[in-house]
Design a protein around this motif. Structure first.
Motif, PDB file in Angstrom:
ATOM      1  N   ARG A   6     -20.047   8.554   5.124  1.00  0.00           N
ATOM      2  CA  ARG A   6     -21.251   9.182   5.679  1.00  0.00           C
ATOM      3  C   ARG A   6     -21.293   8.944   7.194  1.00  0.00           C
ATOM      4  O   ARG A   6     -21.620   9.830   7.978  1.00  0.00           O
ATOM      5  N   ILE A   7     -20.931   7.735   7.606  1.00  0.00           N
ATOM      6  CA  ILE A   7     -20.935   7.373   9.026  1.00  0.00           C
ATOM      7  C   ILE A   7     -19.884   8.163   9.803  1.00  0.00           C
ATOM      8  O   ILE A   7     -20.150   8.659  10.901  1.00  0.00           O
ATOM      9  N   ILE A   8     -18.689   8.297   9.236  1.00  0.00           N
ATOM     10  CA  ILE A   8     -17.601   8.932  10.003  1.00  0.00           C
ATOM     11  C   ILE A   8     -17.662  10.460   9.991  1.00  0.00           C
ATOM     12  O   ILE A   8     -16.752  11.119  10.494  1.00  0.00           O
ATOM     13  N   LYS A   9     -18.739  11.011   9.448  1.00  0.00           N
ATOM     14  CA  LYS A   9     -18.932  12.461   9.562  1.00  0.00           C
ATOM     15  C   LYS A   9     -19.227  12.858  11.007  1.00  0.00           C
ATOM     16  O   LYS A   9     -19.063  14.009  11.392  1.00  0.00           O
ATOM     17  N   ASP A  10     -19.696  11.885  11.787  1.00  0.00           N
ATOM     18  CA  ASP A  10     -19.981  12.151  13.195  1.00  0.00           C
ATOM     19  C   ASP A  10     -18.714  12.649  13.895  1.00  0.00           C
ATOM     20  O   ASP A  10     -17.621  12.135  13.666  1.00  0.00           O
ATOM     21  N   LYS A  11     -18.855  13.636  14.740  1.00  0.00           N
ATOM     22  CA  LYS A  11     -17.694  14.264  15.410  1.00  0.00           C
ATOM     23  C   LYS A  11     -16.862  13.281  16.223  1.00  0.00           C
ATOM     24  O   LYS A  11     -15.674  13.489  16.435  1.00  0.00           O
ATOM     25  N   LYS A  12     -17.505  12.217  16.689  1.00  0.00           N
ATOM     26  CA  LYS A  12     -16.764  11.254  17.511  1.00  0.00           C
ATOM     27  C   LYS A  12     -15.665  10.541  16.709  1.00  0.00           C
ATOM     28  O   LYS A  12     -14.769   9.924  17.269  1.00  0.00           O
ATOM     29  N   PHE A  13     -15.761  10.652  15.385  1.00  0.00           N
ATOM     30  CA  PHE A  13     -14.740  10.032  14.536  1.00  0.00           C
ATOM     31  C   PHE A  13     -13.655  11.014  14.101  1.00  0.00           C
ATOM     32  O   PHE A  13     -12.784  10.671  13.299  1.00  0.00           O
ATOM     33  N   ASP A  14     -13.721  12.245  14.621  1.00  0.00           N
ATOM     34  CA  ASP A  14     -12.653  13.208  14.324  1.00  0.00           C
ATOM     35  C   ASP A  14     -11.309  12.630  14.760  1.00  0.00           C
ATOM     36  O   ASP A  14     -11.214  11.983  15.810  1.00  0.00           O
ATOM     37  N   SER A  16      -9.770  10.239  13.469  1.00  0.00           N
ATOM     38  CA  SER A  16      -9.660   8.800  13.205  1.00  0.00           C
ATOM     39  C   SER A  16      -8.568   8.534  12.176  1.00  0.00           C
ATOM     40  O   SER A  16      -8.231   9.397  11.360  1.00  0.00           O
ATOM     41  N   ASN A  74     -12.547  16.814   4.538  1.00  0.00           N
ATOM     42  CA  ASN A  74     -12.403  16.657   5.991  1.00  0.00           C
ATOM     43  C   ASN A  74     -10.921  16.556   6.348  1.00  0.00           C
ATOM     44  O   ASN A  74     -10.310  15.495   6.244  1.00  0.00           O
TER      45      ASN A  74
END
Length: 225
Positions: A6-14, A16, A74
């Motif tokens: 849920r946390i890594i859905k943020d675009k900044k984690f693309d 990763s 993803n």
């Protein structure tokens, strides 16, 4: 895992890179002297496991399934699953179900060790040094392949538990007590195929079993039990 994804859905984690440490328990009991490859996921018999093993198997199985489904949703994130086998090193608990930990304690205390002779003759393992484990995990994590990778992590040096106990006893001078029973013990060959791992590491040479045991014993003998 749900919270994590849920946390890594943020675009900044693309883009990763994620590594999940799973276990060779996923493959169940291997009753043939054939190394286990990553595509050997057959239906297992849970009645062959202890209660704790069943719980551990369920956790790893469900976790892997969840992670694989997340990867399908993803495509940008890079995920690898490391199916880890057996290890030796100063980090291994000395009082648990880890055979090497129990043997190390007997070696340190010069305390007798008991095993079922017939079962130990039919039980095979490999033991990778924990420092090599770290090297493997970091190498897998540094991979840049977008496809999901499932990789066995363990040593290719096979030994029966019977010979492992004899090796420890002979070197560290403690007595072995052999138990007998009337059961017919099947082959238990918990040994990974490491071909995929070797390709990733470019056939990196690992610490052999004798050196792994010697280094671990020396490190532990410097501490107070």
């Amino acid at each position: 895992l749900k919270n994590f994804f849920r946390i890594i859905k943020d675009k900044k984690f693309d883009n990763s890179k994620i590594l999940y440490t799973s276990s060779g328990i996923i493959y169940g009991k291997n009753k043939k002297k054939i190394k286990i490859s990553e595509n050997k996921v057959n239906k297992i018999k849970k009645d062959e496991f202890t209660l704790n093993q069943k719980i551990y198997f369920d956790i790893k199985k469900k976790s892997e399934k969840f992670i694989i489904n997340q990867k399908k949703k993803n495509k940008k994130i890079q995920i690898s699953i490391a199916r880890c086998f057996a290890f030796v090193g100063p980090e291994i608990p000395l009082e648990s179900y880890f055979i090497v930990g129990n043997l190390l304690k007997s070696a340190l205390l010069k305390r007798e060790f008991s095993i079922n002779k017939q079962k130990s003759l039919n039980t095979y393992r490999t033991f990778m040094h924990t420092k090599d484990l770290v090297t493997c995990l970091m190498s897998i994590l540094s991979e840049t392949n977008k496809k999901l990778k499932i990789i066995n992590v363990g040593s290719k040096e096979v030994i029966s538990i019977y010979n492992l106990v004899k090796k420890f006893s002979k070197k560290y001078k403690f007595k072995i007590i052999y138990k007998q029973d009337d059961k017919k013990h099947q082959i238990d060959f918990y040994v990974p195929s490491t071909k995929k791992l070797e390709r990733i590491l470019n056939f990196k040479k690992f610490t052999n079993l004798n050196s792994s045991i010697n280094q671990t014993f020396k490190k532990l003998s410097e501490k107070k039990l």
